[in-house]
Design a protein around this motif. Structure first.
Motif, PDB file in Angstrom:
ATOM      1  N   GLY A 193       0.776  -1.238   0.000  1.00  0.00           N
ATOM      2  CA  GLY A 193       0.000   0.000   0.000  1.00  0.00           C
ATOM      3  C   GLY A 193       0.804   1.281   0.000  1.00  0.00           C
ATOM      4  O   GLY A 193       0.241   2.375   0.032  1.00  0.00           O
ATOM      5  N   THR A 194       2.141   1.182  -0.045  1.00  0.00           N
ATOM      6  CA  THR A 194       2.944   2.412  -0.048  1.00  0.00           C
ATOM      7  C   THR A 194       3.077   3.015  -1.452  1.00  0.00           C
ATOM      8  O   THR A 194       3.416   4.175  -1.594  1.00  0.00           O
ATOM      9  CB  THR A 194       4.352   2.148   0.521  1.00  0.00           C
ATOM     10  OG1 THR A 194       4.945   1.065  -0.201  1.00  0.00           O
ATOM     11  CG2 THR A 194       4.285   1.804   1.998  1.00  0.00           C
ATOM     12  N   LEU A 195       2.803   2.215  -2.505  1.00  0.00           N
ATOM     13  CA  LEU A 195       2.899   2.706  -3.878  1.00  0.00           C
ATOM     14  C   LEU A 195       1.639   3.477  -4.254  1.00  0.00           C
ATOM     15  O   LEU A 195       0.530   3.019  -4.008  1.00  0.00           O
ATOM     16  CB  LEU A 195       3.092   1.537  -4.844  1.00  0.00           C
ATOM     17  CG  LEU A 195       3.155   1.912  -6.334  1.00  0.00           C
ATOM     18  CD1 LEU A 195       4.466   2.627  -6.643  1.00  0.00           C
ATOM     19  CD2 LEU A 195       2.989   0.672  -7.206  1.00  0.00           C
ATOM     20  N   TYR A 196       1.822   4.640  -4.852  1.00  0.00           N
ATOM     21  CA  TYR A 196       0.678   5.386  -5.363  1.00  0.00           C
ATOM     22  C   TYR A 196       1.122   6.240  -6.536  1.00  0.00           C
ATOM     23  O   TYR A 196       2.307   6.545  -6.700  1.00  0.00           O
ATOM     24  CB  TYR A 196       0.045   6.251  -4.276  1.00  0.00           C
ATOM     25  CG  TYR A 196       0.869   7.443  -3.837  1.00  0.00           C
ATOM     26  CD1 TYR A 196       0.694   8.703  -4.412  1.00  0.00           C
ATOM     27  CD2 TYR A 196       1.829   7.326  -2.825  1.00  0.00           C
ATOM     28  CE1 TYR A 196       1.433   9.806  -3.997  1.00  0.00           C
ATOM     29  CE2 TYR A 196       2.581   8.412  -2.408  1.00  0.00           C
ATOM     30  CZ  TYR A 196       2.381   9.657  -3.000  1.00  0.00           C
ATOM     31  OH  TYR A 196       3.125  10.745  -2.594  1.00  0.00           O
ATOM     32  N   GLN A 197       0.163   6.617  -7.357  1.00  0.00           N
ATOM     33  CA  GLN A 197       0.432   7.559  -8.435  1.00  0.00           C
ATOM     34  C   GLN A 197      -0.095   8.926  -8.019  1.00  0.00           C
ATOM     35  O   GLN A 197      -1.235   9.052  -7.578  1.00  0.00           O
ATOM     36  CB  GLN A 197      -0.233   7.133  -9.746  1.00  0.00           C
ATOM     37  CG  GLN A 197       0.202   8.008 -10.921  1.00  0.00           C
ATOM     38  CD  GLN A 197      -0.494   7.656 -12.225  1.00  0.00           C
ATOM     39  OE1 GLN A 197      -1.701   7.486 -12.240  1.00  0.00           O
ATOM     40  NE2 GLN A 197       0.267   7.539 -13.297  1.00  0.00           N
TER      41      GLN A 197
END
Length: 1000
Positions: A193-197
């Motif tokens: 859940g740490t990846l985001y755009q």
């Protein structure tokens, strides 16, 4: 000469003079390659691993020790920084191996990224070839071939410096398994859940057309345009002064207030005129004192007019008017303006209403307080273009107003969007990174619209890409980020539940820092760093292996496809075929087959930041290799101080996201290498030092010795004169080793003397060895190579060459089979084994040469040895204290004799038999308990407690010891050259009793 003239026999051949073929001239440049070949034939690195394997289960296991190699970039020949870096690493590995560890070193290379891609593009441009017309897989294969070629070149250059390691099986970030693991590590961020755009201002290189990380940026001086721009007050309604306001204003009604401020101008200052078309707001400081100022007169050349009113911070008003060419008598302060009053204002953009603007800038600009505004420079007001400034972006993000203030005026090549009025197609930078035409176009338009109060130029430190050396800009673009503050529920929360918390706790609780300042630097960076920009808009690298749902927003819960089975398929494909398969037709459908509808998802084609590649190396090197570590954590990471924002930093963030902690236990940092004058090396200045040239002239051991002699924790200097001094130190040390070899040429084991039976002088040497052994081991354990070499060098040149060897040469050369001679040779043999192994991690070639001189053989090597253990009972503090007094007294005697030698009274100290007056009874007893004449290298000596005559020689720093010079009495022994009364009274003509017995 008559036939019957008696001749004195020549006793030279009866002396036990040193015998060795060890040359005084090293000839290192020619001889070192031969030792490299020999080590390769022996397989020294492999034999050390076998040695560790054989020790398992024996009770004498060798504890693993791993220095993890920060990968250099596979692009270009080595520079002096590479040599410093790899030599320090080599000394760490070799010293720990020789202290009983199983010290492993796997060299590695960083192979992906823009520098290599840039080189291939340069080749294309020379051929008139269009990169975009080349299939991406073909382009990537050319990048791979380029990197592979440079890996081979650099490997040989590193080996030439004498670096040990697993050169046959290094790690490369472009190896298929490495690419698979990098993708797998990335997908852990996807799953936790740490990846985001997100869309936010990032450092952007218009020349390279990609986002950059902080570690890819360096700062250089740049001359920039600077402008003071007028934002007209559009409205000033509704404000009524509170009690206690400025006296000139107190009690005024709201209508007067509006009349007072309407038509005035808020002035901003910026060094980036090109951001003015993207302005959406102006901000002020709530605690800053502001004033309303009026122009009362103007010079001929001025953009202000009489009667103009300006809002400015009081601390900066005088400077602003000076920039506008207004003298102190040409403006006046009307009154103070409070923050509450400022909050009632709204502003117009300076280009509002311009003919042909199509209303682009007609909307009212937001005007509010912000915490980052100061009155230390500028005007006290800051123009906000949140698409190009992180502080402004965060301000309006927190206000929930990003949709109103974000613009997309600047394209990936640094040009304005084509349909932007007046400026469309203008470039911030030209193709070579120089000044484009955008700034001038904006300034000219502002002048035309009457929006400029002043302009100028400023030279300041400005961020540049470390690859292209071109300036960068901040540009708002959609990018992929790893959040450092989102909570992670991965079952590895022992050090915290966010990347930032884990990193900060690791820094303080799990890692030792050498020097300690490294901790402070990295801690402050982690404490304040923004989210990690992972994506790059390039081709050569590991792709961001993720899929996004078509039509979904980045904030939607189902925006990213998160599926462990898909991830496993991707990793398996990469492991077998490499990351190129991501770009092959049908790959998306293949890995999503039976799991998700391929038509419902878009495949991401950005590539990962290369710092993520190198930050992941702990996984595919430490964790996955047989010569890795059981827990995937390195004992040491060692790099330059720039890697606090580079490899140390990215490795820490990456591992905290996937392992829950730092991937290292110790971090060792070195400084930068400067020239002899302390200047940064530059080809244009002609002050670069190339390792290859140093090796050709002096040999690699001189380069290694320079590393050992310098304080690498700070910036260090190198140049011709420094290298000459290093070479001189080397010669002195080589001379010491040559003496040892020569004196041990006929030493036999049955001549060895036990320490308890040795004379005091030899016992004192053993005491010094025990002291030094502790210092050497402690120094190697704490990576203090300067301390190690300084201690060993001073011992070898001062305690040994200038003291012990000087004294014992007489016994070694002239004695027969006496206790003194046998004890001395025993100590010399002990010294040989200590010095060669102590110095082998530093002088790898020379100590091998020394070792083979004594222990020849096909498989012999000093690098297969350990530093011998030193018995604790060699330490003898009372003896050391006694001999400290003896050495002090000796200093006075030798200094007194030097005066006589200078005055040509004597030619050598053996011509003397001085009288030494010693005031301290204990010191006198110490001198009488030893053969003080031998220690002073005189033929005789008299010791007395009688008061010294006034003419006696004294040294102020040695109290209570005085020397009266007397010549030795007797004949000169033709063998030992001592002048003694008994010379000529023995069987052998012209000899003293000692020499006569030696020849019996």
């Amino acid at each position: 000469m008559c036939a019957d003239t008696p001749q004195t026999p020549d006793y030279k051949d009866t002396l036990n003079l040193p015998k060795t073929d060890f040359p005084m001239r090293a000839g290192l440049p020619k001889r070192e390659p031969g030792w490299l070949e020999r080590w390769a034939q022996i397989g020294v690195y492999g034999k050390l691993r076998d040695k560790a394997a054989a020790a398992k289960g024996t009770g004498a296991e060798r504890k693993p020790f791993t220095l993890h190699d920060g990968p250099p970039y596979a692009n270009g020949h080595l520079h002096i920084g590479h040599a410093l870096n790899k030599t320090i690493k080599d000394m760490i590995v070799r010293s720990h191996q020789m202290m009983g560890f199983d010290a492993r070193y796997v060299p590695g290379w960083d192979c992906h990224g823009l520098p290599i891609e840039w080189k291939i593009e340069e080749q294309y441009r020379k051929k008139g070839k269009n990169k975009d017309a080349v299939p991406v897989v073909e382009f990537r294969q050319e990048c791979r071939a380029f990197a592979d070629e440079w890996v081979g070149i650099q490997r040989e250059e590193f080996k030439r410096i004498g670096i040990t390691g697993n050169w046959d099986d290094p790690y490369l970030t472009m190896n298929y398994h490495a690419e698979a693991v990098i993708a797998d590590e990335f997908m852990k961020f996807l799953m936790n859940g740490t990846l985001y755009q997100g869309s936010k201002p990032v450092m952007w290189s218009p020349v390279e057309k990609t986002a950059l990380a902080e570690a890819e940026v360096e700062y250089h001086d740049k001359e920039s345009f600077t402008i003071w721009v007028k934002f007209k007050v559009a409205e000033a309604g509704g404000f009524v002064a509170a009690d206690g306001e400025d006296a000139d204003f107190a009690g005024a009604d709201s209508a007067l207030v509006a009349q007072d401020l309407e038509g005035a101008h808020v002035v901003i200052w910026t060094t980036t005129p090109w951001t003015i078309p993207s302005n959406k707001a102006v901000v002020y400081g709530a605690e800053i004192a502001y004033g309303l100022y009026e122009v009362t007169g103007t010079p001929e050349e001025c953009w202000a007019s009489t009667g103009d009113r300006f809002l400015l911070a009081d601390n900066l008003a005088a400077d602003v008017f000076k920039r506008a060419r207004l003298g102190g008598d040409q403006y006046k302060r009307l009154r103070g303006v409070s923050a509450d009053e400022l909050s009632s204002l709204s502003l117009k953009h300076p280009l509002a209403g311009a003919d042909g603007s199509n209303g682009e800038w007609d909307a009212i600009r937001d005007f509010r307080a912000a915490p980052f505004v100061t009155d230390t420079e500028g005007t006290g007001f800051v123009h906000c273009a949140p698409s190009h400034g992180m502080e402004e972006f965060e301000l309006y993000r927190d206000l929930g107003m990003l949709e109103q203030v974000i613009t997309y005026n600047v394209m990936d090549d640094g040009s304005f969007r084509a349909d932007l009025p007046f400026f469309g197609g203008k470039y911030i930078l030209n193709r070579k990174g120089g000044e484009g035409d955008a700034n001038k176009a904006v300034i000219d338009k502002l002048v035309e619209m009457g929006g400029l109060l002043a302009r100028g130029k400023i030279k300041h430190s400005y961020p540049h890409s470390w690859r292209s050396k071109a300036p960068i800009i901040y540009r708002n673009t959609p990018q992929w980020f790893a959040s450092v503050d989102r909570k992670i529920d991965d079952g590895m929360g022992g050090m915290g539940d966010t990347i930032r918390t884990r990193a900060l706790r690791s820094i303080d609780e799990l890692v030792k820092w050498w020097p300690r300042t490294g901790r402070n630097r990295l801690h402050s960076m982690i404490e304040s760093r923004p989210d990690w920009v992972l994506s790059r808009q390039r081709a050569w690298g590991v792709p961001l292996t993720c899929f996004t749902r078509k039509g979904a927003l980045p904030t939607d819960a189902d925006f990213l496809l998160r599926n462990e089975e898909v991830n496993k398929r991707i990793v398996a494909e990469f492991d077998q075929h490499g990351a190129d398969v991501w770009y092959q037709d049908g790959f998306k459908a293949k890995v999503l087959d039976g799991i998700a509808d391929a038509d419902a998802y878009d495949q991401v084609f950005d590539v990962l930041d290369v710092w993520f590649d190198s930050g992941s190396t702990h996984a595919f090197v430490l964790r996955d290799r047989e010569d890795g570590t059981a827990d995937g954590i390195a004992d040491v990471y060692m790099e330059g101080t720039d890697q606090h924002r580079g490899w140390f930093h990215s490795s820490l963030l990456q591992a905290c996201g996937t392992k829950g902690r730092a991937p290292y236990r110790n971090v060792v940092t070195h400084g930068f290498t400067l020239d002899e004058k302390g200047m940064k090396m530059s080809k244009s200045l002609g002050n670069t030092i190339v390792p290859e040239e140093v090796i050709k002239q002096y040999g690699a051991d001189i380069l290694r010795l320079w590393v050992a002699q310098t304080d690498y924790t700070a910036d260090q200097r190198i140049g011709p004169e420094i290298l000459k001094g290093t070479a001189d130190s080397y010669r002195r040390l080589r001379n010491t080793m040559r003496f040892l070899l020569g004196s041990l040429s006929d030493f036999k084991e049955d001549q060895r003397v036990a320490p308890a039976d040795m004379p005091e002088l030899e016992q004192w040497v053993l005491h010094r060895l025990a002291e030094l052994d502790h210092k050497v081991r402690s120094g190697y354990q704490t990576f203090d190579f300067q301390g190690v070499f300084s201690a060993v060098f001073n011992f070898a040149t001062v305690d040994l060459s200038a003291f012990y060897f000087d004294i014992r040469k007489d016994a070694l050369y002239c004695d027969g089979d006496t206790l003194n001679a046998r004890a001395a040779r025993t100590v010399l043999d002990i010294l040989f084994h200590r010095l060669t192994t102590w110095l082998a991690p530093i002088l790898v070639f020379t100590m091998e040469e020394v070792w083979l001189e004594k222990y020849p053989g096909a498989g012999s090597s000093v690098h297969l040895q350990d530093i011998p253990e030193t018995p604790a009972d060699w330490l003898n503090e009372p003896l050391a204290a006694k001999w400290a007094k003896i050495r002090q007294a000796r200093r006075v005697v030798t200094a007194a004799l030097e005066v006589q030698r200078t005055d040509k009274v004597i030619g050598a100290s053996l011509e003397a038999a001085p009288v030494v007056h010693v005031r301290d009874v204990e010191a006198l007893a110490a001198l009488k308990s030893v053969n003080f004449a031998d220690i002073c290298i005189t033929s005789d000596i008299a010791l007395t407690n009688d008061p010294a005559p006034s003419e006696a020689f004294r040294m102020p720093e040695v109290e209570g010891v005085s020397v009266v010079f007397e010549k030795a009495d007797g004949g000169k022994c033709q063998r030992c050259w001592k002048i003694l009364p008994d010379v000529g009274s023995h069987n052998h003509e012209g000899l003293c009793g000692r020499c006569d017995s030696a020849l019996a």
